[in-house]
Design a protein around this motif. Structure first.
Motif, mmCIF file in Angstrom:
data_model
loop_
_atom_site.group_PDB
_atom_site.id
_atom_site.type_symbol
_atom_site.label_atom_id
_atom_site.label_comp_id
_atom_site.label_asym_id
_atom_site.label_seq_id
_atom_site.Cartn_x
_atom_site.Cartn_y
_atom_site.Cartn_z
ATOM 1 N N GLN A 239 0.823 -1.209 0.000
ATOM 2 C CA GLN A 239 0.000 0.000 0.000
ATOM 3 C C GLN A 239 0.854 1.254 0.000
ATOM 4 O OE1 GLN A 239 -3.250 0.249 2.840
ATOM 5 N NE2 GLN A 239 -2.658 2.356 3.200
ATOM 6 N N ASP B 277 -2.995 1.263 7.134
ATOM 7 C CA ASP B 277 -4.215 0.627 6.657
ATOM 8 C C ASP B 277 -5.425 1.558 6.662
ATOM 9 O OD1 ASP B 277 -3.094 -1.873 6.172
ATOM 10 O OD2 ASP B 277 -3.358 -2.514 8.242
ATOM 11 N N MET C 2 -11.812 3.875 1.897
ATOM 12 C CA MET C 2 -12.063 2.470 2.236
ATOM 13 C C MET C 2 -13.501 2.272 2.702
ATOM 14 S SD MET C 2 -8.520 1.387 4.135
ATOM 15 C CE MET C 2 -7.069 0.944 3.173
ATOM 16 N N TRP D 261 -14.765 0.259 4.956
ATOM 17 C CA TRP D 261 -14.977 0.166 6.407
ATOM 18 C C TRP D 261 -14.997 1.545 7.051
ATOM 19 C CZ3 TRP D 261 -11.694 1.966 10.139
ATOM 20 C CH2 TRP D 261 -10.363 2.198 9.790
ATOM 21 N N TYR E 13 -13.175 -4.219 7.710
ATOM 22 C CA TYR E 13 -11.759 -3.936 7.987
ATOM 23 C C TYR E 13 -10.916 -5.204 7.857
ATOM 24 C CZ TYR E 13 -7.698 -3.335 11.114
ATOM 25 O OH TYR E 13 -6.443 -3.331 11.667
ATOM 26 N N ASP F 53 -11.580 -7.633 5.883
ATOM 27 C CA ASP F 53 -11.605 -8.097 4.490
ATOM 28 C C ASP F 53 -10.395 -7.480 3.790
ATOM 29 O OD1 ASP F 53 -12.279 -9.192 2.093
ATOM 30 O OD2 ASP F 53 -13.949 -7.832 1.683
ATOM 31 N N HIS F 54 -9.231 -7.984 4.148
ATOM 32 C CA HIS F 54 -7.945 -7.343 3.880
ATOM 33 C C HIS F 54 -6.981 -8.400 3.337
ATOM 34 C CE1 HIS F 54 -4.068 -5.471 4.861
ATOM 35 N NE2 HIS F 54 -4.692 -4.328 5.080
ATOM 36 N N LYS F 55 -6.354 -8.124 2.211
ATOM 37 C CA LYS F 55 -5.493 -9.119 1.562
ATOM 38 C C LYS F 55 -4.391 -9.632 2.487
ATOM 39 C CE LYS F 55 -6.067 -7.622 -3.243
ATOM 40 N NZ LYS F 55 -5.368 -7.085 -4.452
ATOM 41 N N GLU F 56 -3.691 -8.715 3.134
ATOM 42 C CA GLU F 56 -2.588 -9.144 3.990
ATOM 43 C C GLU F 56 -3.090 -9.966 5.161
ATOM 44 O OE1 GLU F 56 1.195 -7.370 6.550
ATOM 45 O OE2 GLU F 56 -0.321 -6.006 5.761
ATOM 46 N N TYR F 57 -4.214 -9.552 5.762
ATOM 47 C CA TYR F 57 -4.779 -10.290 6.884
ATOM 48 C C TYR F 57 -5.143 -11.710 6.454
ATOM 49 C CZ TYR F 57 -8.324 -11.866 10.225
ATOM 50 O OH TYR F 57 -9.040 -12.607 11.123
ATOM 51 N N MET G 153 -4.684 -7.026 14.063
ATOM 52 C CA MET G 153 -5.855 -6.593 13.303
ATOM 53 C C MET G 153 -7.147 -7.121 13.928
ATOM 54 S SD MET G 153 -4.521 -6.710 9.332
ATOM 55 C CE MET G 153 -5.986 -5.848 8.747
#
Length: 272
Positions: free
Chosen positions: A4, A217, A222, A224, A240, A242-246, A261
Motif C-alpha cells: 500500500q 491501513d 475504504m 470500512w 476492515y 476483508d484485507h489481503k494481507e490479513y 488486526m
C-alpha cells in the motif's frame, strides 16, 4: 502494508508531476500533499525525488522548498521529527463546538496499543530493544527504525541515506520523540478523515484508528471507513478484516499482524 505504501509513493509522485506541470499550481501542490494519507516521511521523499528530475527554474522547486523547510529542523540532539500539519477548518459557532476530547489520553492509549506489537514491551530503552535502535528490516523487508518507524520509502537506498545523514544508530530518547511526533501526526490525520464521527467514538476506538493509520491501513475511500462514519461498527469491523494481507497471513496461522488486526476489529465493533 508495504504494498500500500509503495503504491502510495507512486501516486504521490505521479500526482505531483501532473499538478506541477500546470501554471499557477503552488496552492494546488500544497493542498495535494496535505490531503494525501501517506506518512509525512514518504511525502518528503517523494518531493525530493521530483526535485531531482524537474528543471531548477520550475515553479515546483519553490513550492517544494517551502514544503520541506517546515519539516527539516534540527535540534541539539539531532533530527527533530516533523510536527503534524494543522488541518484548516472553519470556525464553528460556540454552541456547535463538541466537547474537547483528551488528546493526551488518546495518544497514551494508542501508544499502549502500538508499542508492544512493534518492540519488546513498551520501553524502547529495554536492553532487548537495542536492535531496534539501528536500521532493520521488518518481516516484509521494509527498512525500519525505532518503534516501527518506516525509513523513507523503506528501501535500501532510503536506509543508506538515513545512515549517511543521522548515523547508524539512534538513542532511546530520540526513538521516543520520533514516535511521539509520528503519533501526533496520525491523530490529526484520523480526526481529519473522520470529522464529527471522531467525537462519537470511545477513546479506545479513537486510539485503534491511530494504530490502523500508523500501520498504513487507513484511507478515507475504504469501505470500512464509510461504515464506521455511519455508526455501523460491527459491519465496519468485518469489512476492515476483508484485507489481503490479513487473509494471507491468517492462512499461515495467527501471527502478530493477524492478532493486531483482530484486536483492532474487536475494539471497533464494541459499544463501550
Amino acid at each position: 502494508m508495504s504494498e500500500q505504501l509503495d503504491e502510495g509513493m507512486k501516486e504521490i509522485v505521479l500526482g505531483l508531476l501532473a499538478i506541477g506541470s500546470a501554471p499557477f499550481s503552488a496552492d494546488k501542490i500544497q493542498n495535494y500533499l496535505d490531503n494525501r494519507p501517506e506518512p509525512i516521511e514518504q511525502k518528503i521523499d517523494a518531493v525530493e525525488r521530483i526535485e531531482d528530475i524537474t528543471p531548477s527554474s520550475s515553479n515546483f522547486h519553490r513550492v517544494a522548498d517551502e514544503f520541506l523547510k517546515q519539516y527539516k529542523v534540527r535540534d541539539t540532539n539531532g533530527y527533530t521529527p516533523p510536527e503534524p500539519k494543522s488541518v484548516k477548518k472553519s470556525i464553528p459557532n460556540v454552541q456547535d463546538t463538541p466537547p474537547d476530547r483528551s488528546k493526551s489520553d488518546i495518544l497514551k492509549l494508542a501508544g499502549d496499543l502500538i508499542k508492544p506489537v512493534e518492540i519488546y514491551g513498551s520501553d524502547i530503552s529495554d536492553p532487548r530493544n537495542r536492535k531496534f535502535l539501528q536500521p532493520y528490516t521488518d518481516d516484509v523487508g521494509i527498512y525500519t527504525i525505532g518503534i516501527g518507524h518506516k525509513i523513507g520509502d523503506g528501501s535500501k537506498g532510503a536506509k543508506n541515506k538515513w545512515v549517511k545523514q543521522y548515523g547508524r544508530s539512534i538513542s532511546p530518547e530520540f526513538a521516543e520523540r520520533l514516535f511521539d511526533k509520528r503519533l501526533s501526526y496520525h491523530l490529526e490525520r484520523v480526526k481529519n478523515i473522520f470529522g464529527n464521527t471522531f467525537d462519537n467514538l470511545t477513546d479506545k476506538q479513537a486510539a485503534v484508528l491511530l494504530d490502523i493509520s500508523y500501520r498504513g491501513d487507513l484511507l478515507s475511500s475504504m469501505n470500512w471507513v464509510e461504515l464506521l462514519q455511519k455508526g455501523q461498527n460491527i459491519k465496519a469491523a468485518n469489512e476492515y478484516l476483508d484485507h489481503k494481507e490479513y487473509k494471507r497471513r491468517k492462512l499461515k496461522g495467527r501471527d502478530g499482524v493477524v492478532k493486531r488486526m483482530e484486536r483492532n476489529a474487536n475494539i471497533l465493533a464494541s459499544t463501550n
